[in-house]
Design a protein around this motif. Structure first.
Motif, mmCIF file in Angstrom:
data_model
loop_
_atom_site.group_PDB
_atom_site.id
_atom_site.type_symbol
_atom_site.label_atom_id
_atom_site.label_comp_id
_atom_site.label_asym_id
_atom_site.label_seq_id
_atom_site.Cartn_x
_atom_site.Cartn_y
_atom_site.Cartn_z
ATOM 1 N N TYR A 96 5.879 -12.516 17.708
ATOM 2 C CA TYR A 96 6.913 -13.263 18.438
ATOM 3 C C TYR A 96 7.998 -13.950 17.095
ATOM 4 O O TYR A 96 8.528 -14.836 16.028
ATOM 5 C CB TYR A 96 7.334 -14.469 19.204
ATOM 6 C CG TYR A 96 6.155 -14.659 20.731
ATOM 7 C CD1 TYR A 96 6.921 -13.513 21.697
ATOM 8 C CD2 TYR A 96 4.972 -14.637 20.713
ATOM 9 C CE1 TYR A 96 5.900 -13.358 22.468
ATOM 10 C CE2 TYR A 96 4.175 -14.840 21.346
ATOM 11 C CZ TYR A 96 4.620 -13.789 22.986
ATOM 12 O OH TYR A 96 3.870 -13.533 23.627
ATOM 13 N N SER B 299 8.490 -7.991 30.672
ATOM 14 C CA SER B 299 8.150 -7.446 29.384
ATOM 15 C C SER B 299 6.444 -6.833 29.536
ATOM 16 O O SER B 299 6.048 -8.497 30.087
ATOM 17 C CB SER B 299 8.019 -7.887 28.095
ATOM 18 O OG SER B 299 7.520 -7.524 26.972
ATOM 19 N N TYR C 195 -3.436 -5.842 21.406
ATOM 20 C CA TYR C 195 -1.817 -6.404 20.576
ATOM 21 C C TYR C 195 -1.285 -7.752 19.810
ATOM 22 O O TYR C 195 -1.279 -8.289 21.084
ATOM 23 C CB TYR C 195 -1.264 -5.262 20.645
ATOM 24 C CG TYR C 195 -1.388 -4.136 20.661
ATOM 25 C CD1 TYR C 195 -1.624 -3.171 19.296
ATOM 26 C CD2 TYR C 195 -1.722 -3.672 21.753
ATOM 27 C CE1 TYR C 195 -2.732 -2.154 19.492
ATOM 28 C CE2 TYR C 195 -1.591 -1.651 21.604
ATOM 29 C CZ TYR C 195 -2.503 -1.315 20.575
ATOM 30 O OH TYR C 195 -2.671 -0.089 20.707
ATOM 31 N N ASN C 196 -2.253 -8.825 19.243
ATOM 32 C CA ASN C 196 -1.164 -9.335 18.929
ATOM 33 C C ASN C 196 0.869 -9.453 18.340
ATOM 34 O O ASN C 196 0.596 -8.540 17.974
ATOM 35 C CB ASN C 196 -1.853 -9.801 17.574
ATOM 36 C CG ASN C 196 -1.296 -9.434 16.601
ATOM 37 O OD1 ASN C 196 -1.866 -8.063 16.662
ATOM 38 N ND2 ASN C 196 -0.886 -9.969 15.197
ATOM 39 N N THR C 197 1.081 -10.414 19.370
ATOM 40 C CA THR C 197 2.920 -10.219 19.525
ATOM 41 C C THR C 197 3.489 -11.070 18.515
ATOM 42 O O THR C 197 3.094 -12.180 18.108
ATOM 43 C CB THR C 197 2.896 -10.529 21.334
ATOM 44 O OG1 THR C 197 1.762 -10.391 21.849
ATOM 45 C CG2 THR C 197 4.757 -10.957 21.338
ATOM 46 N N TRP D 221 4.361 -7.138 26.942
ATOM 47 C CA TRP D 221 4.427 -7.905 25.499
ATOM 48 C C TRP D 221 3.890 -9.278 26.508
ATOM 49 O O TRP D 221 3.314 -9.839 25.625
ATOM 50 C CB TRP D 221 5.220 -8.102 24.648
ATOM 51 C CG TRP D 221 5.229 -6.725 23.792
ATOM 52 C CD1 TRP D 221 6.365 -5.327 24.111
ATOM 53 C CD2 TRP D 221 4.548 -6.765 22.505
ATOM 54 N NE1 TRP D 221 6.089 -4.531 23.768
ATOM 55 C CE2 TRP D 221 5.127 -5.367 22.353
ATOM 56 C CE3 TRP D 221 3.688 -7.301 22.036
ATOM 57 C CZ2 TRP D 221 4.441 -4.309 21.179
ATOM 58 C CZ3 TRP D 221 3.209 -6.498 20.876
ATOM 59 C CH2 TRP D 221 3.433 -5.263 20.237
ATOM 60 N N THR D 222 4.445 -9.782 27.515
ATOM 61 C CA THR D 222 4.712 -10.753 27.438
ATOM 62 C C THR D 222 4.592 -11.428 29.510
ATOM 63 O O THR D 222 3.357 -12.291 29.246
ATOM 64 C CB THR D 222 6.122 -11.537 27.299
ATOM 65 O OG1 THR D 222 7.237 -10.708 28.794
ATOM 66 C CG2 THR D 222 6.686 -11.862 26.362
ATOM 67 N N VAL E 283 0.522 -6.445 13.110
ATOM 68 C CA VAL E 283 -0.285 -6.262 14.785
ATOM 69 C C VAL E 283 -0.839 -5.054 14.564
ATOM 70 O O VAL E 283 -1.413 -4.242 13.982
ATOM 71 C CB VAL E 283 0.993 -5.497 15.505
ATOM 72 C CG1 VAL E 283 0.491 -4.943 17.078
ATOM 73 C CG2 VAL E 283 2.671 -6.576 15.169
ATOM 74 N N TYR F 165 10.955 -9.145 22.051
ATOM 75 C CA TYR F 165 9.589 -9.656 23.023
ATOM 76 C C TYR F 165 8.982 -10.724 24.114
ATOM 77 O O TYR F 165 8.191 -10.751 24.266
ATOM 78 C CB TYR F 165 8.121 -9.917 21.843
ATOM 79 C CG TYR F 165 7.322 -8.329 21.490
ATOM 80 C CD1 TYR F 165 7.493 -6.968 21.588
ATOM 81 C CD2 TYR F 165 8.197 -8.672 19.405
ATOM 82 C CE1 TYR F 165 7.833 -6.307 20.166
ATOM 83 C CE2 TYR F 165 7.590 -8.179 18.733
ATOM 84 C CZ TYR F 165 8.127 -6.258 18.970
ATOM 85 O OH TYR F 165 7.700 -5.552 17.867
#
Length: 703
Positions: free
Chosen positions: A402, A478, A398-400, A480-481, A381, A436
Motif C-alpha cells: 500500500y 479491487s 500476495y502481500n499488498t 487486492w482489497t 511482493v 491498491y
C-alpha cells in the motif's frame, strides 16, 4: 579631545554599538568626538554596583514525602489512584540551585514511587549548556480476574494441564472450570532519558536527546483453529530506543536547523505457542502458533528554516524517513514453503511543509500553508500459500504494498474590522492518492469563516462555520482489497461526504470575581452516495463552566460537558441491495465541581474538595423487518478528592488527602462465561463494579 563622564555618558557608553550607528550622520560622531574616544581611566566602576541586582545563590524550593493506604478490590482503580498495592509511598520535589557565574540546577519530582511517577533533573550554565536526566513511569490496568486454564502465562509457551480433556464444544470440556486461574492484564511503561543542549557562540546551538522505554505486562489476544478460538494472555516485553539530535543556526531575522530522529523497537518474544483446547478438527492441529510484534526501525532526517522579511514570515521543512522490518518469519505450524526467510520490509517517507504569514496592513493579515507527504512501500511482493478459516486453504495470495500520497493546502485571511471586532475566512484543500485501494483518489474542499467580538466590556465571543465536500475517482472493488465485498459497500474514509459544522463560544465576566464560559459544536456528515456502509453521522457537544471568588479566601468552580454522537448505517445480509439499517447512539456526560477555603486557623489551614462524575452510554438498534435493541452499554465513575493542608511551621506543611472512586460498567464483551459461547474459551466475566478508597498523608519542607 577628552572629557569626564557623567551619568548620561555612561548610559550611552553601555549601548555604544547602537549609539555609534545612530550618530554616524551627526556632528557628535565627528573625528575625535565619538564615545569610543571617551576617557574612562579615572572611572571607579566598582562603585557602580547595583545592590538590588544581586542574584541569590544556593538552594531553594521544597521537598516532600508521602505515605498512603489503598483500599480496593479491583485493580482498575490503580488507573485513578496510581497505586496498585495496599500501601503506597511517594517523593515530591521542586528544588533549584543557583551558583555564581550563571550555573543553575533543578530537580523536579512528582509522585515518584507511584505508578505515575516523574523525575526531571537539569544542570548547566545559563545561555551556554544544559544537561538533563529524566524518568517517567506509566501503568494501565485492565483486570486482575481474567480466568484462563493455560499454564506458563507470562511467557511465550502456553500449555494446558496434563489432565485436560479436549471437546468439540467449550461446554463439554470437563476440566475447564477446575483448571481456571486468575490472570492480571496490565501494561507498565518505564522511560529513562538523558539529553544535552549546547549554545555555541552567537549563531549556532545543538542538542542530543536519548530515551529508552521498557514496556512489560500481559494483554488480551486470541488464537484460533478453523472456527474455534481461545482467549490468550499475550506477553509484552518491548524495548524502544529513541534518539533525537540537531543543530540550529540563527541570525537576526532567520534560522535554519537540521534534525535527526531515530527509533529502534525490539520484542523479547517473536511468537506465542498455545495448545488447542478443542478436539483437533482442521488439519488435526493440536498446537497453534502466532507471530508477535516484530523488531523494526525508523529513521528520519529533516531540514527546516524560517525567514522574517519586513512584515512577512516564511518557514519551511523538508524531511526524509525510512521504516524497516527484517525479522525472520515464524513458520512453526505452517506446512508450506515460505517464499522468503523474512519480509525485508521497507517504507520510504518524504515530506514538505511550507508556511507563510504576511501582514498586508494594520487591518489585514494573510496566511497560507502547503503540506506534502508521501508513503512509498518498497517491500517486495511475494506469493504466499494461504491457511484460512474459509475455503481457501492452499490458494495463492500476495502481500499488498500500500502507498499513499497526501497533499494539503490552506489559505486564510484575518481582517480587523475595528477594535474588538475581527473576521477570519479561509479555504482548505486536501487530496489523497492511494494504490491498491477501492478508490485511487479522493479530494476534499472546505470553506470556513469565523467572527470574533470582544468590543463589549467583559465579553469575549466568537462563532465559526464551515462546509466541506469530499469526492474523487470512481469507486470500485479491487482484487487486492475487497474482491469478496458487496459492490455497493463504501468505506467511510473514502466515500463521498458532505460535512457541515458550526462552533461558538461566549465568555463573560459580569464582575471581577465571576467568570462564565459556554461553548457548543455541531457537525453533520452526510455520506450522500453510500448505499451500504455509514450513511450519516451527527456530533453535538456543549460545555459550560463557572469560576467564582466568593471572597479573598473562598473559591468555587463548576463545569458540565455533554457530547452526543449518532451514526446511521445500512447493510445487506444477502450480498445485494440494502435490507437492514443500524443506529448507534453514544452519549458522554461529565460534571465537575470544586471548592477551596484558605487562611483558616490564623492563615495556617487550607481545605478543599474536588468532585467529578462521568457517564458514557451507548445503544445500538438494528432494524430488519423488526427492530432489535442490543441493550445499553454504560460506564459510570464518581471521583472525589477531599484535602486539607496545614502549615505547621513557616517551612513545614502537612497535607491529608482522601480519594474515592466509585466505578461501574456493563460491557457485554466482558460478561461472557468461560464456556458462554460453544466455540470460544473466554476469560470469563471481567466487568467492573467497585468502590475504592485512598488515604494519603504527605509532608513538605521548604528550604
Amino acid at each position: 579631545m577628552k572629557f569626564k563622564l557623567n551619568l548620561v555618558t555612561l548610559a550611552l557608553l553601555a549601548n555604544a554599538g547602537v549609539a555609534g550607528t545612530l550618530m554616524t550622520s551627526t556632528a557628535v560622531a565627528a573625528e575625535g568626538y565619538g564615545l569610543q574616544n571617551a576617557n574612562t581611566t579615572k572611572v571607579k566602576f566598582e562603585k557602580w554596583v547595583c545592590k538590588r541586582c544581586e542574584v541569590e545563590t544556593g538552594f531553594a524550593g521544597t521537598v516532600g514525602v508521602g505515605v498512603g493506604y489503598n483500599d480496593s478490590d479491583d485493580i482498575r482503580s490503580a488507573n485513578a489512584f496510581a497505586a496498585e498495592d495496599e500501601f503506597a509511598g511517594k517523593v515530591d520535589a521542586d528544588l533549584t540551585y543557583a551558583g555564581k557565574g550563571g550555573y543553575r540546577a533543578s530537580i523536579e519530582a512528582d509522585n515518584l514511587g507511584m505508578e505515575n511517577g516523574r523525575l526531571d533533573i537539569n544542570a548547566g550554565k545559563t545561555g551556554q549548556y544544559n544537561l538533563n536526566l529524566n524518568y517517567r513511569q506509566i501503568a494501565t490496568y485492565k483486570t486482575d480476574s481474567a480466568m484462563t486454564p493455560y499454564q506458563g502465562v507470562g511467557g511465550d509457551d502456553l500449555t494446558l494441564p496434563g489432565n485436560w480433556q479436549t471437546a468439540g464444544s467449550s461446554q463439554d470440556m470437563s476440566q475447564l472450570y477446575s483448571s481456571l486461574n486468575p490472570t492480571e492484564l496490565s501494561l507498565k511503561r518505564k522511560r529513562t532519558g538523558m539529553g544535552i543542549e549546547y549554545q555555541g557562540e552567537e549563531l549556532w546551538s545543538t542538542y542530543v536527546n536519548y530515551q529508552r522505554e521498557d514496556k512489560s505486562g500481559l494483554k488480551q489476544t486470541s488464537g484460533s483453529f478453523f472456527n474455534q478460538s481461545m482467549m490468550l494472555a499475550e506477553p509484552v516485553d518491548y524495548t524502544t530506543d529513541t534518539i533525537e539530535a540537531g543543530v540550529r543556526f540563527a541570525g537576526d531575522n532567520w534560522f535554519t536547523a537540521i534534525n535527526y530522529n531515530g527509533s529502534i523497537f525490539k520484542n523479547e518474544y517473536s511468537q506465542l505457542g498455545f495448545d488447542n483446547a478443542f478436539n483437533p478438527t482442521f488439519g488435526a492441529a493440536t498446537r497453534g502458533y502466532m507471530s508477535l510484534d516484530p523488531d523494526n526501525e525508523s529513521h528520519t532526517v529533516s531540514l527546516m528554516g524560517q525567514v522574517t522579511a519586513d512584515k512577512t514570515i516564511m518557514s519551511g521543512r523538508v524531511h526524509y524517513g525510512q521504516m524497516t522490518q527484517d525479522q525472520e518469519f515464524v513458520t512453526s505450524g505452517y506446512g508450506y514453503q515460505a517464499p522468503a526467510e523474512s519480509l525485508d520490509g521497507r517504507v520510504d517517507m518524504t515530506g514538505v511543509n511550507l508556511k507563510l504569514i504576511s501582514r498586508i496592513n494594520r487591518s489585514v493579515r494573510l496566511n497560507a500553508s502547503y503540506d506534502y507527504t508521501d508513503r512509498d512501500n518498497k517491500t517486495n511482493v511475494e506469493q504466499w500459500t494461504q491457511i484460512s478459516i474459509d475455503e481457501v486453504n492452499g490458494q495463492a495470495a500476495y502481500n499488498t504494498p500500500y502507498d499513499i500520497t497526501t497533499q494539503r493546502a490552506k489559505l486564510g485571511v484575518d481582517y480587523r474590522i475595528t477594535r474588538g471586532m475581527k473576521l477570519e475566512a479561509g479555504y482548505d484543500y486536501r487530496t489523497d492518492d492511494r494504490s491498491y485501494q477501492d478508490r485511487e483518489t479522493t479530494n476534499e474542499h472546505t470553506l470556513w469563516s469565523k467572527f470574533r467580538l470582544s468590543a463589549f466590556e467583559n465579553w469575549d465571543m466568537w462563532i465559526k462555520g464551515s462546509y466541506g465536500e469530499r469526492d474523487g475517482s470512481d469507486y470500485q472493488a479491487s482484487e487486492w482489497t475487497s474482491s469478496e465485498s458487496n459492490d455497493l459497500l463504501r468505506k467511510y474514509n473514502m466515500a463521498d461526504r458532505k460535512r457541515t459544522m458550526i462552533e461558538a463560544r461566549v465568555t463573560h465576566s459580569p464582575i471581577d470575581t465571576l467568570t462564565l464560559d459556554f461553548g457548543t459544536r455541531y457537525a453533520i456528515d452526510d455520506y450522500n452516495d453510500t448505499q451500504i456502509g455509514l450513511t450519516e453521522s451527527k456530533d453535538l457537544s456543549y460545555d459550560a463552566s463557572v469560576s467564582y471568588l466568593l471572597n479573598d479566601d473562598m473559591t468555587v468552580t463548576a463545569f458540565y460537558n455533554r457530547q452526543n454522537i449518532d451514526s446511521d448505517q445500512a447493510g445487506s445480509s444477502n450480498f445485494a441491495e440494502p435490507n437492514w439499517t443500524g443506529t448507534v447512539e453514544d452519549q458522554v456526560d461529565v460534571i465537575g465541581a470544586g471548592f477551596s477555603y484558605n487562611n483558616l486557623m490564623e492563615k495556617k489551614l487550607r481545605l478543599g474538595v474536588d468532585y467529578t462524575y462521568s457517564d458514557s452510554d451507548s445503544n445500538t438498534q438494528v432494524t430488519q423487518g423488526i427492530t432489535g435493541d442490543y441493550g445499553d452499554y454504560y460506564a459510570k465513575a464518581h471521583n472525589v478528592n477531599i484535602y486539607g493542608q496545614y502549615q505547621a511551621t513557616p517551612k513545614m506543611a502537612l497535607r491529608l488527602d482522601y480519594k474515592m472512586e466509585k466505578y461501574q460498567d456493563n460491557d457485554a464483551a466482558n460478561e461472557i462465561a468461560p464456556d458462554g459461547i460453544w466455540n470460544v474459551v473466554s476469560f470469563g466475566s471481567n466487568s467492573h463494579d467497585y468502590t475504592a478508597h485512598l488515604i494519603m498523608l504527605s509532608m513538605s519542607y521548604r528550604l
